[in-house]
Design a protein around this motif. Structure first.
Motif, PDB file in Angstrom:
ATOM      1  N   VAL A  22      18.352  13.306  34.226  1.00 27.84           N
ATOM      2  CA  VAL A  22      17.937  14.699  34.395  1.00 27.84           C
ATOM      3  C   VAL A  22      19.100  15.638  34.081  1.00 27.84           C
ATOM      4  N   LEU A  23      20.290  15.289  34.527  1.00 26.34           N
ATOM      5  CA  LEU A  23      21.466  16.101  34.234  1.00 26.34           C
ATOM      6  C   LEU A  23      21.693  16.220  32.737  1.00 26.34           C
ATOM      7  N   ARG A  24      21.521  15.128  32.036  1.00 30.13           N
ATOM      8  CA  ARG A  24      21.837  15.104  30.610  1.00 30.13           C
ATOM      9  C   ARG A  24      21.018  16.135  29.840  1.00 30.13           C
ATOM     10  N   TYR A  25      19.691  16.134  30.027  1.00 36.96           N
ATOM     11  CA  TYR A  25      18.897  17.074  29.234  1.00 36.96           C
ATOM     12  C   TYR A  25      18.904  18.489  29.812  1.00 36.96           C
ATOM     13  N   THR A  26      19.090  18.621  31.125  1.00 40.39           N
ATOM     14  CA  THR A  26      19.098  19.960  31.714  1.00 40.39           C
ATOM     15  C   THR A  26      20.381  20.703  31.386  1.00 40.39           C
ATOM     16  N   LEU A  27      21.513  20.026  31.402  1.00 39.07           N
ATOM     17  CA  LEU A  27      22.766  20.700  31.059  1.00 39.07           C
ATOM     18  C   LEU A  27      22.786  21.108  29.592  1.00 39.07           C
ATOM     19  N   ARG A  28      22.146  20.317  28.750  1.00 40.39           N
ATOM     20  CA  ARG A  28      22.018  20.715  27.346  1.00 40.39           C
ATOM     21  C   ARG A  28      21.185  21.985  27.228  1.00 40.39           C
ATOM     22  N   GLU A  83      22.252  25.805  25.820  1.00 36.25           N
ATOM     23  CA  GLU A  83      21.557  26.409  24.700  1.00 36.25           C
ATOM     24  C   GLU A  83      20.792  27.669  25.073  1.00 36.25           C
ATOM     25  N   THR A  84      20.245  27.741  26.279  1.00 33.81           N
ATOM     26  CA  THR A  84      19.355  28.859  26.610  1.00 33.81           C
ATOM     27  C   THR A  84      19.948  29.873  27.592  1.00 33.81           C
ATOM     28  N   ILE A  85      20.900  29.446  28.405  1.00 29.02           N
ATOM     29  CA  ILE A  85      21.477  30.357  29.392  1.00 29.02           C
ATOM     30  C   ILE A  85      22.834  30.884  28.930  1.00 29.02           C
ATOM     31  N   GLY A  86      23.475  30.144  28.039  1.00 26.27           N
ATOM     32  CA  GLY A  86      24.760  30.589  27.530  1.00 26.27           C
ATOM     33  C   GLY A  86      25.929  30.248  28.432  1.00 26.27           C
ATOM     34  N   LEU A  87      25.752  29.191  29.212  1.00 22.61           N
ATOM     35  CA  LEU A  87      26.807  28.713  30.104  1.00 22.61           C
ATOM     36  C   LEU A  87      27.226  27.337  29.603  1.00 22.61           C
ATOM     37  N   ARG A  88      28.473  27.196  29.191  1.00 18.15           N
ATOM     38  CA  ARG A  88      28.934  25.875  28.761  1.00 18.15           C
ATOM     39  C   ARG A  88      28.825  24.909  29.935  1.00 18.15           C
ATOM     40  N   ALA A  89      28.132  23.795  29.739  1.00 24.01           N
ATOM     41  CA  ALA A  89      27.832  22.910  30.869  1.00 24.01           C
ATOM     42  C   ALA A  89      27.941  21.445  30.448  1.00 24.01           C
ATOM     43  N   ASP A  90      28.584  20.652  31.293  1.00 27.27           N
ATOM     44  CA  ASP A  90      28.695  19.223  31.017  1.00 27.27           C
ATOM     45  C   ASP A  90      29.021  18.478  32.307  1.00 27.27           C
ATOM     46  N   VAL A  91      28.913  17.156  32.254  1.00 27.94           N
ATOM     47  CA  VAL A  91      29.252  16.288  33.379  1.00 27.94           C
ATOM     48  C   VAL A  91      30.684  15.793  33.200  1.00 27.94           C
ATOM     49  N   LEU A  92      31.470  15.840  34.272  1.00 30.91           N
ATOM     50  CA  LEU A  92      32.811  15.269  34.243  1.00 30.91           C
ATOM     51  C   LEU A  92      32.710  13.776  34.528  1.00 30.91           C
ATOM     52  N   ARG A  93      33.300  12.965  33.668  1.00 33.21           N
ATOM     53  CA  ARG A  93      33.227  11.510  33.825  1.00 33.21           C
ATOM     54  C   ARG A  93      34.638  10.958  34.013  1.00 33.21           C
ATOM     55  N   ALA A  94      34.976  10.635  35.236  1.00 35.58           N
ATOM     56  CA  ALA A  94      36.306  10.111  35.551  1.00 35.58           C
ATOM     57  C   ALA A  94      36.250   8.588  35.566  1.00 35.58           C
ATOM     58  N   GLU A  95      36.305   7.990  34.410  1.00 37.82           N
ATOM     59  CA  GLU A  95      36.190   6.535  34.317  1.00 37.82           C
ATOM     60  C   GLU A  95      37.535   5.890  34.674  1.00 37.82           C
ATOM     61  N   VAL A  96      37.494   5.030  35.672  1.00 35.04           N
ATOM     62  CA  VAL A  96      38.696   4.353  36.161  1.00 35.04           C
ATOM     63  C   VAL A  96      38.433   2.855  36.190  1.00 35.04           C
ATOM     64  N   LYS A  97      39.366   2.084  35.677  1.00 36.11           N
ATOM     65  CA  LYS A  97      39.207   0.629  35.695  1.00 36.11           C
ATOM     66  C   LYS A  97      39.463   0.115  37.108  1.00 36.11           C
ATOM     67  N   GLN A  98      38.518  -0.629  37.626  1.00 35.45           N
ATOM     68  CA  GLN A  98      38.645  -1.212  38.957  1.00 35.45           C
ATOM     69  C   GLN A  98      38.792  -2.727  38.848  1.00 35.45           C
ATOM     70  N   GLU A  99      39.648  -3.289  39.675  1.00 28.27           N
ATOM     71  CA  GLU A  99      39.922  -4.724  39.613  1.00 28.27           C
ATOM     72  C   GLU A  99      38.830  -5.471  40.379  1.00 28.27           C
ATOM     73  N   ILE A 100      37.688  -5.617  39.739  1.00 27.08           N
ATOM     74  CA  ILE A 100      36.571  -6.326  40.365  1.00 27.08           C
ATOM     75  C   ILE A 100      36.088  -7.420  39.425  1.00 27.08           C
ATOM     76  N   SER A 101      35.341  -8.358  39.956  1.00 27.74           N
ATOM     77  CA  SER A 101      34.859  -9.482  39.164  1.00 27.74           C
ATOM     78  C   SER A 101      33.815  -9.026  38.152  1.00 27.74           C
ATOM     79  N   GLU A 102      33.582  -9.857  37.159  1.00 28.00           N
ATOM     80  CA  GLU A 102      32.546  -9.546  36.175  1.00 28.00           C
ATOM     81  C   GLU A 102      31.173  -9.507  36.842  1.00 28.00           C
TER      82      GLU A 102
END
Length: 268
Positions: free
Chosen positions: A133-139, A143-162
């Motif tokens: 829902v975030l993906r298409y609504t922020l787009r 486009e329609t409201i004129g507010l630059r909008a995106d999701v922040l993605r803080a990808e961090v490697k975690q030492e966990i098993s496969e």
């Protein structure tokens, strides 16, 4: 390692705590991003509170904003704490809004921020069920409201098993470790269990999460406890390490938005 500070610690940036006159007079609205946390209230097994996702949004904000460099101005919108959690139907403690309601909440927030004079919105999302829902609504907001909008993605490697990386996607080692570090008094480790919906060596490529081919699932169909992961091996020490690393990444992303926004405002 220093303890995680109590949250929230960003009230000087919190828009609902400001008077209308102060909001109107903010000098950096043309470029300073507004951060919106979107989470959920839903079951997280018998050992964690139902507010894990909503709480984690506040934890990330508190840790990340305290790390911003001087001059990196930003503000915080009121959070959306209830999310699209219909996959957890049937477990007590889960609150659910529809995809349409979540979309309308996002749009309403964006319209008001734009009317106040802001030009940039960034979302910290802590619930997987909100992502589509975030993906298409922020787009649409861009486009329609004129507010630059995106999701922040803080990808961090975690030492966990496969196995945990593939099938530990709810209330398992990572989320339980985060909560032990951030709000350990709310965690009942005596109730923690290890339960996976499948094993890593099962044949086929179809997966419930983070795979080229996925399938829709409801928690009650794949888990007896509501846990999908190895919760008993969680520790506060791991949680602190992962929270610190994630907060560093969020702070860097927000600082980058500030710099980019200021440059765009100067050019305009």
């Amino acid at each position: 390692m220093k303890p995680i500070p109590p949250f929230p610690s960003y009230r000087d940036r919190y828009l609902p705590a400001m008077t209308p006159a102060r909001i109107a007079s903010l000098p950096d609205k043309q470029w300073a991003p507004v951060i919106l946390a979107t989470g959920a209230i839903e079951q997280h097994g018998p050992h964690l509170p139902v507010a894990v996702d909503a709480l984690m949004g506040q934890v990330w904000l508190s840790l990340a904003l305290a790390r911003l460099p001087a001059g990196a101005s930003c503000y915080v919108a009121p959070p959306i704490t209830i999310g699209k959690s219909n996959e957890h139907t049937g477990f007590p403690g889960t609150l659910i809004i529809s995809k349409g309601t979540l979309r309308e909440l996002l749009l309403a927030t964006a319209r008001q921020l734009r009317a106040w004079g802001f030009r940039q919105l960034a979302v910290i999302n802590t619930h997987g069920g909100n992502i589509s829902v975030l993906r298409y609504t922020l787009r649409e907001i861009t486009e329609t409201i004129g507010l630059r909008a995106d999701v922040l993605r803080a990808e961090v490697k975690q030492e966990i098993s496969e196995q945990e990386s593939t099938y530990g996607f709810h209330a398992g080692e990572v989320e339980t470790s985060w909560m032990l570090a951030a709000a350990g008094h709310l965690v009942r480790m005596v109730e923690a269990r290890c339960e996976y919906p499948a094993q890593i060596d099962d044949p086929g490529e179809l997966r419930p999460e983070a795979a080229p081919a996925t399938f829709s699932w409801a928690t009650k169909d794949v888990s007896r406890t509501g846990i999908m992961g190895n919760a008993p091996i969680a520790t506060a020490e791991k949680g602190r390490r992962w929270l610190e690393a994630g907060a560093d990444r969020y702070a860097a992303l927000i600082a980058e938005l500030c710099s980019r926004g200021r440059s765009s405002a100067d050019e305009g």
